[in-house]
Design a protein around this motif. Sequence first.
Motif, PDB file in Angstrom:
ATOM      1  N   ALA A 132      12.234  27.895 -65.580  1.00  0.00           N
ATOM      2  CA  ALA A 132      12.110  28.490 -66.912  1.00  0.00           C
ATOM      3  C   ALA A 132      12.032  30.006 -66.826  1.00  0.00           C
ATOM      4  CB  ALA A 132      10.873  27.930 -67.623  1.00  0.00           C
ATOM      5  N   LEU A 133      11.217  30.508 -65.904  1.00  0.00           N
ATOM      6  CA  LEU A 133      11.042  31.958 -65.776  1.00  0.00           C
ATOM      7  C   LEU A 133      12.316  32.634 -65.284  1.00  0.00           C
ATOM      8  CD1 LEU A 133       7.482  32.006 -64.224  1.00  0.00           C
ATOM      9  CD2 LEU A 133       8.103  32.716 -66.525  1.00  0.00           C
ATOM     10  N   ILE A 176      -1.465  16.295 -63.623  1.00  0.00           N
ATOM     11  CA  ILE A 176      -0.602  17.459 -63.411  1.00  0.00           C
ATOM     12  C   ILE A 176      -0.466  17.719 -61.914  1.00  0.00           C
ATOM     13  CG2 ILE A 176      -0.392  19.966 -63.762  1.00  0.00           C
ATOM     14  CD1 ILE A 176      -1.971  19.601 -66.379  1.00  0.00           C
ATOM     15  N   ARG A 191       9.557  23.283 -62.492  1.00  0.00           N
ATOM     16  CA  ARG A 191       9.953  23.449 -63.899  1.00  0.00           C
ATOM     17  C   ARG A 191       9.678  24.869 -64.395  1.00  0.00           C
ATOM     18  NH1 ARG A 191      13.659  20.601 -66.006  1.00  0.00           N
ATOM     19  NH2 ARG A 191      13.588  18.481 -65.264  1.00  0.00           N
ATOM     20  N   LEU A 192       8.510  25.391 -64.081  1.00  0.00           N
ATOM     21  CA  LEU A 192       8.148  26.722 -64.586  1.00  0.00           C
ATOM     22  C   LEU A 192       8.957  27.818 -63.903  1.00  0.00           C
ATOM     23  CD1 LEU A 192       4.266  26.378 -64.934  1.00  0.00           C
ATOM     24  CD2 LEU A 192       5.967  26.387 -66.767  1.00  0.00           C
ATOM     25  N   ALA A 230      -1.541  26.949 -65.182  1.00  0.00           N
ATOM     26  CA  ALA A 230      -0.806  27.438 -66.346  1.00  0.00           C
ATOM     27  C   ALA A 230      -0.327  26.281 -67.216  1.00  0.00           C
ATOM     28  CB  ALA A 230       0.391  28.282 -65.898  1.00  0.00           C
ATOM     29  N   THR A 231       0.064  25.182 -66.583  1.00  0.00           N
ATOM     30  CA  THR A 231       0.509  24.018 -67.351  1.00  0.00           C
ATOM     31  C   THR A 231      -0.611  23.469 -68.208  1.00  0.00           C
ATOM     32  OG1 THR A 231       2.173  23.458 -65.695  1.00  0.00           O
ATOM     33  CG2 THR A 231       1.406  21.662 -67.125  1.00  0.00           C
ATOM     34  N   TYR A 240      -6.140  35.066 -71.076  1.00  0.00           N
ATOM     35  CA  TYR A 240      -4.991  35.846 -70.621  1.00  0.00           C
ATOM     36  C   TYR A 240      -5.299  37.348 -70.576  1.00  0.00           C
ATOM     37  CZ  TYR A 240      -2.016  31.699 -71.068  1.00  0.00           C
ATOM     38  OH  TYR A 240      -1.451  30.460 -70.920  1.00  0.00           O
ATOM     39  N   LEU A 256       5.895  32.256 -57.559  1.00  0.00           N
ATOM     40  CA  LEU A 256       4.860  31.414 -58.155  1.00  0.00           C
ATOM     41  C   LEU A 256       4.071  30.721 -57.058  1.00  0.00           C
ATOM     42  CD1 LEU A 256       7.506  31.285 -60.194  1.00  0.00           C
ATOM     43  CD2 LEU A 256       6.011  29.692 -61.422  1.00  0.00           C
ATOM     44  N   ARG A 273      11.882  28.236 -73.473  1.00  0.00           N
ATOM     45  CA  ARG A 273      11.988  27.862 -72.055  1.00  0.00           C
ATOM     46  C   ARG A 273      10.759  27.078 -71.598  1.00  0.00           C
ATOM     47  NH1 ARG A 273      16.568  27.231 -69.771  1.00  0.00           N
ATOM     48  NH2 ARG A 273      18.064  28.730 -70.544  1.00  0.00           N
ATOM     49  N   LEU A 274       9.580  27.559 -71.955  1.00  0.00           N
ATOM     50  CA  LEU A 274       8.356  26.908 -71.481  1.00  0.00           C
ATOM     51  C   LEU A 274       8.148  25.558 -72.158  1.00  0.00           C
ATOM     52  CD1 LEU A 274       5.929  29.966 -71.253  1.00  0.00           C
ATOM     53  CD2 LEU A 274       7.010  28.726 -69.369  1.00  0.00           C
ATOM     54  N   ALA A 277      10.291  23.147 -70.381  1.00  0.00           N
ATOM     55  CA  ALA A 277       9.730  22.845 -69.061  1.00  0.00           C
ATOM     56  C   ALA A 277       8.580  21.853 -69.169  1.00  0.00           C
ATOM     57  CB  ALA A 277       9.273  24.146 -68.379  1.00  0.00           C
ATOM     58  N   LEU A 278       7.699  22.092 -70.117  1.00  0.00           N
ATOM     59  CA  LEU A 278       6.538  21.211 -70.265  1.00  0.00           C
ATOM     60  C   LEU A 278       6.946  19.828 -70.735  1.00  0.00           C
ATOM     61  CD1 LEU A 278       4.102  23.747 -71.943  1.00  0.00           C
ATOM     62  CD2 LEU A 278       3.919  22.815 -69.632  1.00  0.00           C
ATOM     63  N   GLU A 332       5.605  19.756 -58.957  1.00  0.00           N
ATOM     64  CA  GLU A 332       6.485  19.495 -60.097  1.00  0.00           C
ATOM     65  C   GLU A 332       6.394  20.646 -61.116  1.00  0.00           C
ATOM     66  OE1 GLU A 332       5.098  16.347 -62.561  1.00  0.00           O
ATOM     67  OE2 GLU A 332       7.060  15.970 -63.492  1.00  0.00           O
ATOM     68  N   ALA A 333       5.170  21.039 -61.435  1.00  0.00           N
ATOM     69  CA  ALA A 333       4.989  22.106 -62.430  1.00  0.00           C
ATOM     70  C   ALA A 333       5.666  23.396 -61.981  1.00  0.00           C
ATOM     71  CB  ALA A 333       3.502  22.356 -62.675  1.00  0.00           C
ATOM     72  N   MET A 336       8.240  17.775 -67.866  1.00  0.00           N
ATOM     73  CA  MET A 336       7.292  17.300 -66.862  1.00  0.00           C
ATOM     74  C   MET A 336       6.748  15.950 -67.296  1.00  0.00           C
ATOM     75  SD  MET A 336       4.839  20.449 -65.879  1.00  0.00           S
ATOM     76  CE  MET A 336       5.515  22.100 -66.065  1.00  0.00           C
ATOM     77  N   GLN A 361      15.263  31.743 -65.739  1.00  0.00           N
ATOM     78  CA  GLN A 361      16.316  31.729 -66.757  1.00  0.00           C
ATOM     79  C   GLN A 361      16.032  32.665 -67.923  1.00  0.00           C
ATOM     80  OE1 GLN A 361      16.253  27.507 -66.964  1.00  0.00           O
ATOM     81  NE2 GLN A 361      18.318  27.273 -66.148  1.00  0.00           N
ATOM     82  N   LEU A 404       2.145  34.323 -65.289  1.00  0.00           N
ATOM     83  CA  LEU A 404       2.835  33.617 -64.201  1.00  0.00           C
ATOM     84  C   LEU A 404       3.618  34.584 -63.319  1.00  0.00           C
ATOM     85  CD1 LEU A 404       4.005  30.403 -66.050  1.00  0.00           C
ATOM     86  CD2 LEU A 404       2.771  30.430 -63.879  1.00  0.00           C
ATOM     87  N   SER A 438       0.725  27.404 -61.006  1.00  0.00           N
ATOM     88  CA  SER A 438       1.619  26.655 -61.895  1.00  0.00           C
ATOM     89  C   SER A 438       0.889  25.498 -62.556  1.00  0.00           C
ATOM     90  CB  SER A 438       2.817  26.128 -61.089  1.00  0.00           C
ATOM     91  OG  SER A 438       3.557  27.201 -60.538  1.00  0.00           O
ATOM     92  N   VAL A 495       3.869  14.787 -67.549  1.00  0.00           N
ATOM     93  CA  VAL A 495       2.409  14.924 -67.646  1.00  0.00           C
ATOM     94  C   VAL A 495       1.863  13.835 -68.564  1.00  0.00           C
ATOM     95  CG1 VAL A 495       0.521  16.413 -68.384  1.00  0.00           C
ATOM     96  CG2 VAL A 495       2.476  17.375 -67.184  1.00  0.00           C
TER      97      VAL A 495
END
Lengths: 217, 217, 217, 217, 217, 217
Positions: free
Chosen positions: E211-212, E199, E207-208, E101-102, F132, E93, F207-208, F211-212, E203-204, F215, E214, F105, E98, F217
């Motif tokens: 997530a990916l 943002i 976390r991302l 995407a957030t 996307y 990433l 998962r996402l 994650a969000l 940090e993003a 954060m 996992q 991502l 990131s 944010v």
Amino acid sequence: MKLLYLNPNSSVHMTDGIVAVARQALPEAEILGWTNHGAPPAIQGPEDGAAAIPGLLAQLPAAREAGADAIVIACFDDVGLDQMRVASHCPVLGIGQSAFATATLLGLRYSVITTLAVSVPVIEGNIRASGYDTLCRGVRPSGLPVLTVEAGGEEVCQRLADEMRQARDHDQAQAAILGCAGMAGLKAELARRTTLQVIDGVEASARLAAALAQMAV
Amino acid sequence: MKLLYLNPNSSVHMTDGIVAVARQALPEAEILGWTNHGAPPAIQGPEDGAAAIPGLLAQLPAAREAGADAIVIACFDDVGLDQMRVASHCPVLGIGQSAFATATLLGLRYSVITTLAVSVPVIEGNIRASGYDTLCRGVRPSGLPVLTVEAGGEEVCQRLADEMRQARDHDQAQAAILGCAGMAGLKAELARRTTLQVIDGVEASARLAAALAQMAV
Amino acid sequence: MKLLYLNPNSSVHMTDGIVAVARQALPEAEILGWTNHGAPPAIQGPEDGAAAIPGLLAQLPAAREAGADAIVIACFDDVGLDQMRVASHCPVLGIGQSAFATATLLGLRYSVITTLAVSVPVIEGNIRASGYDTLCRGVRPSGLPVLTVEAGGEEVCQRLADEMRQARDHDQAQAAILGCAGMAGLKAELARRTTLQVIDGVEASARLAAALAQMAV
Amino acid sequence: MKLLYLNPNSSVHMTDGIVAVARQALPEAEILGWTNHGAPPAIQGPEDGAAAIPGLLAQLPAAREAGADAIVIACFDDVGLDQMRVASHCPVLGIGQSAFATATLLGLRYSVITTLAVSVPVIEGNIRASGYDTLCRGVRPSGLPVLTVEAGGEEVCQRLADEMRQARDHDQAQAAILGCAGMAGLKAELARRTTLQVIDGVEASARLAAALAQMAV
Amino acid sequence: MKLLYLNPNSSVHMTDGIVAVARQALPEAEILGWTNHGAPPAIQGPEDGAAAIPGLLAQLPAAREAGADAIVIACFDDVGLDQMRVASHCPVLGIGQSAFATATLLGLRYSVITTLAVSVPVIEGNIRASGYDTLCRGVRPSGLPVLTVEAGGEEVCQRLADEMRQARDHDQAQAAILGCAGMAGLKAELARRTTLQVIDGVEASARLAAALAQMAV
Amino acid sequence: MKLLYLNPNSSVHMTDGIVAVARQALPEAEILGWTNHGAPPAIQGPEDGAAAIPGLLAQLPAAREAGADAIVIACFDDVGLDQMRVASHCPVLGIGQSAFATATLLGLRYSVITTLAVSVPVIEGNIRASGYDTLCRGVRPSGLPVLTVEAGGEEVCQRLADEMRQARDHDQAQAAILGCAGMAGLKAELARRTTLQVIDGVEASARLAAALAQMAV
């Protein structure tokens, strides 16, 4: 020919004004105007738009019963247009889309003059999503709230005329689109103050809705 | 209301057919139809289009004198539309653009059914350049030459209906646009053979040109 | 190698200036320059462009007879390029397209410095339609009319240098494209006043036209 | 005029072939050809491309010392072009970019005929990212590996000619771009077998690199 | 869960700062941070980016050996992301990607606040190339060099807060993205000074990336 | 961490299946699942989508009361996402958007494998509208209705595996996105049958969303 204007907000006064403009634009048709009771008194930003959708969808059975040949969503943000289109028995137009289509059919570069800055991203998003951005030169907030615009008067006209001058000189626009249903009543006065061609979505929607309803599509 | 159809090619017979369809679509207007004598007998590909432009531009003074409220370029390729728009005294529409605008205003995904493969890139280019590609699902050549299409008959209708079926099943289109002025006369018959909505640019241009000319833009 | 520069306007003086620059850029070739007698004396905006097209197309038979290996349309607006390309016996380039292609091949972000604001939408439209917008950072009008630019002098150079500074500091451009055939003669002087790379479409078109004509495509 | 061809892979034989084609295309220039020793023997997909970049960047000091007027990355994938451009002392072209620019300058709709399907997304991505997609009609894998293509022969030519026929009939292309440096040697033979215009990136890069290096940008 | 942050520049101090922020964002994971010794001390513009790539690619074997579950390139320019992705054994990433995407997943219109103007085109190019431009409202240079930003302090925070105000009032943004790894440590303070959502890409990315890694993709 | 899955249709059985998959993907969180009683039993095409929106919006007050940290709309069409986002107290994700974001991502070219052809335009429209589409290689209908897919079995897996093979060989995809919530339970089995990476939106959204929500944010 029966056109139904659905005002997504709950202001009856605004519904009446829109219907008056539409009748003047298309005297040969029967123009109905319904108010979205229960919705916010004005559509200011996307939150209000979301809140207005259930009420709009709920009016569709009555619209069919009333024999509407076409429906116009009477808010420049084209609130709920996608959802209404797929659920309706007849063509559904938005006044924003009608204005953009008019400029595009005429091949005119245009800028939109709207009310507050909060509306700019919604309008820009609609223009881009529907492909009308080829000729769009900008969306300009006047800083005037909807109610102030609707009240009209010299100061309001001057402010909007200033913005149209910017549209012409800075954006190189050939047409100014009035980016709020509340500006429809000011069109003649505004056209006197500019060399740009002035497009009003309420008038455009009336003419285009009639044209579409009369085609054998 | 006086609409002037300019046929970019030199075939008087085609001009007559187009005028007949336009009159049926808009009986309340006066419809004029002029032929581009000196141009190729048919517009087949961009070379013919380039050759037709000088003749089209040369007709503008007479169009103004005749008091045309709007001009329609009666070729699905919208030959010379950009040049005509900037040089004309009144709105200029193309039948291609009118058909794309109709589908877009109705929010319908559409495929275009046209004649020979040589026309596909011209039409695709026009759709993309004018921003009408959002809902476009394809431009399908039928393999039928213009003259064959114009002659009509069972075989032609069947071929076009086959292509409309592909548009529905493969492209997921909701509407079929007839991509050649010569198909206008077949519209009713074709509509009977499909569940798609059928859009003809000649009819659409008549309705939309009248709507635009009547707006006080 | 024989290159033919077609000046779309009727100013012989401008034709001579363009030919002189092209000869300096490509001394090994024979450079012809023809004037579009009957066209407007200058191409100012799309109306003039439309008026120039029939005259350009009419010169093609003579161009073939003269044995031109490539044709360059000598107006930064690339007037009639699409129509000329399909009707010509040899490659046709525009000086606008040649300049954009040069910046793109070099991978340089560029801004265009042009004359009056009325030319901005035409140039922007050409850039977008041909796909050269990836690296384009802006089209900047200098406010100077074509004739003033052509006359040159300290004041003109200073104005253009100011705009190039804006292109560098505000647009983050790496190259400045001279957006008017009349600026070609000022290139050396302008290059002295900026750290940007300076691209002139007349010079670029001469080099690129020769390169294309020599390829066995 | 000194042009340096950098072959991103480690095959000296391929470097020699490319240099031979470039010399034929531009006999008046001095053509150097360097091989990327340490890189994969062929660039097959993006992994190989990534592996080739450090070696390419490491050759830049020697390129400057050798007095190269322009550098061409001799792989149709334009491996490392962005990185090389910003780090080099002189213009850097790719053979892919040169071919796309040639078609665009000539206004020709084109399809690319390449080797294996694995290369399609890389080439499509490059076309889109650099804005050359306006005229692109498709990227067609022939299914032939690079080495087979390079070896040539009747079967290879027939396979590529088949694909060019598809490009013409199905894609409505006007030009076929040879999408692999290894096809450069087959150009004359392939051109004999098609009515399409055939563009080879090695030849195009030689001509365009010389044109750019000779401009006073 | 083991995340590896690769700092493309040679400043160990910056690596330490980034790792500290990532650890705070994702305390449950093991966070590694490696410095690109031999690279420029800071990535300022695309030349530095190009120079950093060979060193990044060279670290991949060690990254695999160390058992990294995901790699983050710790530079807002996402230096070498394409090359690293195809050559790595695990997801890679960038902190820029990131952050974009957030904002996109949250449906927030955003502006990026970055350091010097020289970084604007790189960031804009990345946003456009990866498709995250739908909600992007602008990339705003603060005029502050990286080292000044990293040092922090009242003046720096005030300058960045000013720019966030512009993002809100002029761009109509809903979120501000901190466009430099060196701003990560200031996030809490900056969030106190604005009504925008803030943002931070470091940090993003933590976390991302977790997530990916996992997901069983 | 409390995630709320809102199933837009009225099928309780489908809600249960989605919740089971989400719990497996994110065992450390509390997963709620609510059914949209009063909506159609399945979302098949845009009409059903429009009918589901009022019910979704009506659940927002209860969602806030329940303390949801994030909401996921559990339909691959992302029904009502725009409206829900602006009206909700917490982040709202769609399972379609989550899947597209995961592929983006990871930098993977992807094709979507969905149920009936009627869903293709909705999904394509969502991909394009949210940006996307850069890595999207196609949306492929399997021809299998939702209920058949949900029931699973050898024949269903084989049909979907066939389509994944097409995605790999024809689209050059690197990942297959399961384009229906009802496919989530088949992911492990499908992954065994392909060399593509397989992305399921239910798992990705769990998962996402976590994650969000974590954060600041």
